[in-house]
Enzyme design. Structure first.
Site, short mmCIF file in Angstrom:
data_model
loop_
_atom_site.label_atom_id
_atom_site.label_comp_id
_atom_site.label_asym_id
_atom_site.label_seq_id
_atom_site.Cartn_x
_atom_site.Cartn_y
_atom_site.Cartn_z
N CYS A 86 -2.51 -7.40 28.54
CA CYS A 86 -2.75 -7.08 27.14
C CYS A 86 -4.23 -6.82 26.94
O CYS A 86 -5.08 -7.42 27.61
CB CYS A 86 -2.29 -8.23 26.23
SG CYS A 86 -2.39 -7.81 24.47
N CYS A 90 -5.02 -12.69 21.55
CA CYS A 90 -4.69 -13.36 20.28
C CYS A 90 -4.52 -14.87 20.50
O CYS A 90 -3.85 -15.30 21.44
CB CYS A 90 -3.43 -12.77 19.69
SG CYS A 90 -3.59 -11.02 19.29
N CYS A 93 -1.09 -16.39 20.99
CA CYS A 93 -0.28 -15.77 22.03
C CYS A 93 -0.67 -16.20 23.44
O CYS A 93 0.19 -16.42 24.29
CB CYS A 93 -0.37 -14.25 21.91
SG CYS A 93 0.69 -13.35 23.05
N ARG A 129 14.20 -2.81 22.80
CA ARG A 129 12.83 -2.90 22.29
C ARG A 129 11.88 -3.13 23.46
O ARG A 129 12.12 -4.00 24.30
CB ARG A 129 12.68 -4.04 21.27
CG ARG A 129 11.23 -4.21 20.77
CD ARG A 129 11.14 -5.23 19.64
NE ARG A 129 11.86 -4.79 18.48
CZ ARG A 129 11.40 -3.92 17.58
NH1 ARG A 129 10.18 -3.41 17.74
NH2 ARG A 129 12.13 -3.58 16.54
N THR A 160 7.21 -2.87 20.10
CA THR A 160 6.27 -3.75 19.41
C THR A 160 4.92 -3.62 20.09
O THR A 160 4.82 -3.84 21.30
CB THR A 160 6.74 -5.22 19.45
OG1 THR A 160 7.99 -5.32 18.76
CG2 THR A 160 5.73 -6.12 18.77
N CYS A 321 22.03 -14.85 16.67
CA CYS A 321 21.17 -14.20 17.66
C CYS A 321 21.99 -13.25 18.55
O CYS A 321 23.00 -13.65 19.12
CB CYS A 321 20.47 -15.24 18.53
SG CYS A 321 19.36 -14.51 19.75
N ARG A 323 20.16 -11.22 20.85
CA ARG A 323 19.10 -10.71 21.70
C ARG A 323 19.11 -11.31 23.10
O ARG A 323 19.33 -12.51 23.25
CB ARG A 323 17.73 -10.99 21.05
CG ARG A 323 17.50 -10.22 19.77
CD ARG A 323 16.50 -10.92 18.87
NE ARG A 323 16.23 -10.14 17.68
CZ ARG A 323 17.07 -10.04 16.64
NH1 ARG A 323 18.23 -10.68 16.66
NH2 ARG A 323 16.74 -9.30 15.59
N ARG A 325 16.45 -11.04 26.70
CA ARG A 325 15.09 -10.63 27.05
C ARG A 325 14.95 -10.46 28.55
O ARG A 325 15.43 -11.29 29.32
CB ARG A 325 14.09 -11.67 26.53
CG ARG A 325 13.95 -11.62 25.03
CD ARG A 325 13.17 -12.79 24.46
NE ARG A 325 12.85 -12.56 23.06
CZ ARG A 325 13.70 -12.77 22.06
NH1 ARG A 325 14.91 -13.23 22.32
NH2 ARG A 325 13.35 -12.52 20.81
N ASP A 604 -12.51 -29.27 41.30
CA ASP A 604 -13.41 -30.42 41.19
C ASP A 604 -14.85 -29.99 40.90
O ASP A 604 -15.54 -30.62 40.10
CB ASP A 604 -13.36 -31.23 42.49
CG ASP A 604 -14.32 -32.40 42.47
OD1 ASP A 604 -14.12 -33.31 41.63
OD2 ASP A 604 -15.28 -32.41 43.26
#
Length: 632
Positions: A86, A90, A93, A129, A160, A321, A323, A325, A604
């Site tokens: 990405c 964010c 996220c 999506r 998205t 639901c 969906r 993934r 360490d």
């Protein structure tokens, strides 16, 4: 394909649905100018319109059993993560230092994404999506969208995105077939945007929103994660945005994921957000939701756009639901918050048939829980451990896929002959046996000879208790070599092995984060030269492996090398160790111990700067000189 239905499709329909409760009378297949149309006479008894003589297959056939869970939820929506990368960081996220990235070879290729998607669409998925990471950082994004849009049966290709790189790519994406768009935007303040995302780019997102409206993406959905003390003061500003723009602003409750330091004090529940909005716009009205909508929709009368609330924490919508993934590395997740995954990538690459792949998908979907664990338990859960569904079941499937029938037979024989098999109870959830497992187990039964008891089915499905080696020398391939037939630890007798040159290589990674990594690069950490000290520590550890790992043999090493390299992209240290000997047994453990201790030494020597350090991805990458050479 043109003309009538394919012979394979007709055979499938006849074998699965003719003379069943779905079709009490025989189906007559006749020629048609469309490949997805079938003549269906005299079907009034199953609720179809007698006046119609033609039906699309999707209207006639029941929804796929493979994509229907044990609670009757039909999953026609697949979300595919295209990449782990990405261009933003964010706060809700991912951690500031980013996330550990999988090697490119572990990610699904363009063709693999297309093939898996085609399989899901063939079973009833009509919406896909594309997500990330950030999907637009993937260079083959246009090809992927184009491939998916051409799948027979797909109705909606959505994406998205954070919008940073969207403006210039959107016209081509729309032409390729992208039909729906969600843009993530958590603030209308440029300075706050930079604080939330740890990057610049607010103006790019705003231009992308205008471009999407210009290209008639209506309604354009704007995803806004609301966090107390950060952006809850902008809720009214986002609502005001819908007065002049045809957008759907969706306020999302702050959700827990690994690395985002979630706590309930940051959560702003839907009820509180709604009360705040109604104070300014008392005429706010509830509007209808579509089936399976995650967002509860509202509208201010007279405004062009709408608003909605995704209340995953305070008002879960698990009951509706639909969906599934698919992660970037090819793992199927049946629940966003679930910690169970199964690798479709590995099964696909093993050469499995469509039927075998569907069987695994069916078992995964069948095990989907009624609802997630609740926000307080979710906050304590690891979001992405690799837990395969049914340890022994997947193990046996893998043997079958790779053509190792002999090993599969020995494994199943071992499971059936165990003393405590008779004490394993029939599982309460017979979903696998009822819908997809019966055919598969029957095929296994044919392969190995004989039938399976429910106890054996339970073991294959991972419902059994502790399993240990039989200790029979003849079953060495399927036994735990360091465990005897009574389940007690033992050292392996290697005296009968051949003396050969044996080499093993292992690798690992230490993610440091920006501050510690920058100091390490210029060798300014207070404890001194981290890389040199860690290299020496790894070498010393390899030479003392038998003192650290109780059942390891004391092996005279002819060579041990440890190398540490800096990776600027992930702000991490890559560790690799190679061990060599000439002897009776291998040096895998020596290489793995060297990597582990070298990594711990890096930790360490850097912990004074930050404790937000992660050690991981430690694995054997090469082994030679023994019975089973290995390389990855």
């Amino acid at each position: 394909m043109s003309g009538c239905l394919s012979k394979r499709c007709c055979t499938f329909i006849r074998s699965n649905f003719v003379n069943s409760r779905w079709f009490p009378r025989p189906i007559v297949m006749q020629h048609s100018t469309r490949s997805d149309v079938v003549e269906v006479p005299n079907l009034g008894s199953v609720g179809l319109d007698r006046s119609r003589t033609k039906y699309n297959l999707k209207e006639v056939l029941p929804f796929s059993a493979f994509l229907t869970d044990s609670f009757g939820r039909e999953h026609n929506y697949l979300r595919i993560s295209l990449t782990e990368k990405c261009n933003l960081r964010c706060q809700y996220c991912m951690p500031a230092e980013g996330v550990p990235l999988s090697p490119k070879s572990h990610l699904l290729s363009t063709d693999e994404i297309t093939e898996i998607s085609r399989l899901f669409v063939s079973q009833g998925v009509n919406k896909i999506r594309l997500t990330g990471g950030e999907p637009l950082v993937r260079p083959d994004i246009l090809k992927i969208v184009d491939n998916l849009a051409k799948l027979d049966g797909i109705e909606n290709i959505a994406m998205t995105t954070n919008g940073i790189a969207l403006e210039r790519k959107l016209p081509a994406l729309k032409e390729a077939g992208l039909s729906q768009l969600n843009i993530s935007l958590d603030t209308l303040n440029p300075a706050k945007f930079e604080f939330i995302t740890r990057r610049k780019g607010w103006s790019h997102v705003m231009r992308a929103i205008d471009k999407a409206i210009e290209l008639n993406y209506t309604p354009l959905k704007i995803n806004c994660v609301v966090m107390r003390g950060l952006n809850e003061d902008e809720i009214d500003d986002f609502v005001q945005l819908t007065q002049t723009k045809p957008i759907d602003v969706r306020f999302i409750e702050y959700m827990p994921f690994d690395g985002n330091k979630w706590n309930d004090k940051k959560l702003v529940p839907m009820k509180e957000m709604l009360e705040k909005i109604e104070t300014r716009w008392p005429a706010l009205e509830r509007i209808g939701d579509l089936p399976n909508d995650t967002s509860k929709a509202y509208k201010v009368p007279g405004f062009k756009g709408t608003i909605g609330f995704i209340a995953s924490m305070s008002q879960p919508f698990c009951g509706t639901c639909n969906r599934l993934r698919l992660t970037a590395d090819g793992n199927l997740k049946v629940c966003l918050f679930g910690n169970s995954e199964v690798s479709l990538r590995d099964i696909l690459r093993s050469g499995a048939t469509e039927e075998e792949l569907l069987t695994v998908i069916g078992v995964a979907v069948g095990r989907k829980k009624k609802q997630h664990a609740g926000m307080f338990k979710l906050a304590k859960m690891k979001n992405r451990p690799m837990i395969l569904i049914g340890k022994y079941y997947i193990e046996v499937l893998t043997m079958y896929y790779t053509g190792n029938i002999l090993l599969m037979k020995r494994k199943l024989s071992f499971l059936k002959d165990r003393e405590n098999v008779s004490s394993v109870k029939k599982p309460k959830d017979n979903y696998m046996m009822r819908k997809v497992g019966a055919r598969m187990l029957d095929r296994f039964s044919h392969k190995v000879g004989g039938t399976f008891s429910y106890a054996t089915y339970s073991i294959i499905n991972g419902d059994c208790a502790r399993a240990f080696s039989t200790g029979h020398d003849g079953d060495a391939d399927v036994c735990l070599t360091h465990v005897d037939q009574h389940g007690k630890a033992k050292m392996v007798d290697v005296s009968g092995k051949n003396i050969t040159e044996r080499v093993a290589t292992a690798s690992g990674r230490v993610w440091l984060g920006g501050k510690a990594f920058d100091l390490l690069k210029v060798n300014k950490l207070s404890k001194g030269d981290v890389l040199t000290v860690s290299e020496v520590a790894g070498i010393l550890a390899a030479k003392n492996t038998s003192n650290l790992i109780p059942l390891c043999h004391n092996i005279p090493l002819s060579k041990i090398s440890v190398t540490l390299k800096l990776d600027d992209d992930t702000e991490s240290v890559m560790v690799e160790a190679t061990a060599k000997t000439t002897g009776l047994t291998g040096v895998e453990m020596e290489a793995l111990v060297a990597v582990s201790v070298a990594s711990l030494t890096v930790y360490d020597m850097c912990k004074a700067v930050t404790h937000d350090i992660t050690i991981g991805d430690i694995k054997l990458t090469h082994k030679s000189g023994g019975k089973r050479d290995f390389s990855q």
